[in-house]
Design an enzyme around this catalytic site. Structure first.
Site, PDB file in Angstrom:
ATOM      1  N   CYS A   1      -1.809  -4.878  10.765  1.00 12.40           N
ATOM      2  CA  CYS A   1      -1.988  -4.388   9.039  1.00 12.40           C
ATOM      3  C   CYS A   1      -2.460  -6.122   8.924  1.00 12.40           C
ATOM      4  O   CYS A   1      -1.853  -6.623   8.808  1.00 12.40           O
ATOM      5  CB  CYS A   1      -1.215  -3.924   8.233  1.00 12.40           C
TER       6      CYS A   1
ATOM      7  N   ASN B   1      -5.614   3.619  10.795  1.00  8.50           N
ATOM      8  CA  ASN B   1      -4.476   3.989  10.039  1.00  8.50           C
ATOM      9  C   ASN B   1      -4.313   5.616  10.089  1.00  8.50           C
ATOM     10  O   ASN B   1      -6.075   5.938  10.604  1.00  8.50           O
ATOM     11  CB  ASN B   1      -5.259   3.486   8.584  1.00  8.50           C
TER      12      ASN B   1
ATOM     13  N   TYR C   1       0.407  -1.347  -1.883  1.00 12.56           N
ATOM     14  CA  TYR C   1       0.255   0.447  -1.647  1.00 12.56           C
ATOM     15  C   TYR C   1       1.401   1.371  -3.000  1.00 12.56           C
ATOM     16  O   TYR C   1       1.487   2.070  -2.693  1.00 12.56           O
ATOM     17  CB  TYR C   1       0.186   0.769  -0.246  1.00 12.56           C
TER      18      TYR C   1
ATOM     19  N   ARG D   1     -13.026  10.713   4.905  1.00  8.95           N
ATOM     20  CA  ARG D   1     -12.113  10.183   4.252  1.00  8.95           C
ATOM     21  C   ARG D   1     -12.539  10.464   2.454  1.00  8.95           C
ATOM     22  O   ARG D   1     -11.503  10.127   1.717  1.00  8.95           O
ATOM     23  CB  ARG D   1     -12.490   7.902   3.813  1.00  8.95           C
TER      24      ARG D   1
ATOM     25  N   HIS E   1       2.311   0.012   4.462  1.00  8.01           N
ATOM     26  CA  HIS E   1       1.624   0.245   3.288  1.00  8.01           C
ATOM     27  C   HIS E   1       2.810   0.653   3.484  1.00  8.01           C
ATOM     28  O   HIS E   1       2.359   1.721   2.041  1.00  8.01           O
ATOM     29  CB  HIS E   1       0.926   1.631   3.693  1.00  8.01           C
TER      30      HIS E   1
END
Length: 435
Positions: free
Chosen positions: A178, A158, A258, A104, A208
């Site tokens: 989500c 995700n 987002y 990440r 998102h």
């Protein structure tokens, strides 16, 4: 492709739920939800599955103490054996992170070298995560199909839209989930001083990449109070989203947070270049949380967990699983599922995030209000990217990676796509057999 049809059978037998990625620091949030909302879903057994035995022991111990404190009669077990853990399960929840926080952190940093947003679910970082994740999830799903052929797969991993599309395309009984929508529902309910169940969202878009174009009281046909919300609480909502108040007023809608990556791209890139990656903060939080989880006197989720993200994840997950298994879940929920004509400007096999009626036969999207061209164009563009991203994840190859990046609205330039392709492959080589 199969059409979703809602079913309404009697309450089920007590269910067995398996959580893949059960060693996540998120898991106590989920456990708390299953404990508090047990009337919605009778639960016989909960299995936490994770290859990281040390984390799993800590999380599993706290999970059992939470159940004991709240008087839940179900059992909680832990295992590193996926096949044994999912055997006979009624539902399997996926909440895994291939490559962990180290991957990440890379997703959030190398795109900045090319002047692009560094984020783990969208843009170049989101593509990297999809490439690492889709093959792993599909392998897990095939093993679930063998060990528990009637189980529902609920994906919280995700990028949810791309992962859910991969699962549905492979013929799995899957629904994506989500927490953005339930977070906004709870926010609006508090501002309106009403119960969350009274708030129905006209929620439209992709995972998102969504907008609340209406906020209705009482259900899909209820009064739309969004104009009232924006007039009275626009400053609060804009502050939460870190977008200008006048922008919300001009949209007449509330975008997902987002959307800031699109609507304020350059400002976000400047911010990201001057501060530490979110992954660094999350890694430090996880270290502290795991230390707390090891305390034998702790028998509830600690307040610090709220800073980890995933607010209301447990309530959304329990609600969805309850409906899929014939429990007393909410009649309408925001999920990720096949488009099937819901948004007529998208292919039927695109995965959209919309309100749906959910039952034992799956999710049946509700007809949404007309989608403004302002949103329609971006939705269609990102849908095309997701199609290319899935092909890259399934078949590999630098050229497919390049095309997906070139198609993404946050990239779009030939030179940027070339440079990002090289960096993506270099940073993810160990997860990409074709590289």
């Amino acid at each position: 492709m199969p059409q979703s049809t809602v079913g309404h059978p009697p309450l089920p037998r007590q269910a067995k739920i398996a959580v893949v990625g059960g060693g996540s620091t998120y898991t106590p949030e989920l456990i708390d939800g299953f404990a508090r909302l047990r009337e919605a879903l009778p639960l016989r057994e909960l299995v936490l599955i994770d290859p990281a035995a040390d984390r799993l022991d800590l999380v599993g111990g706290l999970a059992r103490r939470i159940f004991a404190r709240q008087g839940h009669p179900g059992t909680i077990s832990t295992t590193g054996d996926l096949d044994a853990g999912v055997a006979g399960a009624d539902a399997v929840l996926l909440q895994l992170r291939v490559g962990g926080q180290a991957a990440r952190q890379q997703d959030e940093t190398w795109p900045l070298e090319c002047g692009c947003v560094g984020q783990e679910t969208t843009g170049a970082g989101g593509l990297a995560k999809a490439l690492r994740t889709v093959p792993v999830v599909l392998d897990i799903a095939e093993r679930v199909r063998r060990a528990a052929p009637d189980a529902w797969i609920v994906d919280f991993t995700n990028p949810v839209g791309i992962v859910t599309r991969a699962l549905l395309r492979a013929g799995h009984r899957a629904v994506g989930l989500c927490n953005v929508a339930i977070g906004l529902q709870r926010k609006f309910a508090a501002l309106l001083d009403t119960a969350p169940g009274e708030v129905h969202l006209d929620h439209v878009g992709l995972n998102h990449l969504t907008w609340e174009t209406g906020v209705r009281l009482g259900g899909p046909e209820g009064e739309n109070v969004l104009p009232r919300l924006l007039a009275a609480h626009g400053d609060t909502l804009a502050g939460d989203l870190r977008l200008p108040r006048e922008m919300l007023d001009r949209l007449g809608a509330v975008p997902s947070y987002y959307l800031r990556y699109f609507y304020a791209h350059d400002a976000v890139v400047r911010e990201m270049r001057t501060g530490p990656p979110r992954a660094t903060e999350v890694a430090a939080l996880e270290e502290r949380l795991l230390e707390m989880y090891g305390d034998p006197s702790l028998d509830e989720k600690p307040p610090l967990l709220a800073r980890r993200g995933g607010a209301y994840y447990s309530e959304a997950a329990v609600d969805l699983v309850a409906s899929l298994l014939g429990g007393t879940g909410s009649p309408y929920q925001v999920v990720n599922t096949y488009n099937d004509g819901t948004l007529p400007f998208l292919p039927d096999d695109a995965v959209v995030e919309v309100q749906a009626a959910v039952g034992t036969k799956g999710a049946a999207p509700l007809p949404p209000p007309d989608v403004d061209p302002l949103y329609r164009g971006l939705i269609a563009s990102v849908t095309a990217y997701e199609e290319l991203a899935l092909e890259a994840a399934l078949r590999g190859g630098r050229d497919r990676v390049f095309k997906a990046l070139l198609a993404h609205p946050l990239v779009g330039q030939h030179a940027s796509a070339e440079a990002l392709t090289e960096r993506l492959v270099a940073h993810n080589r160990e997860h990409l057999p074709w590289a």
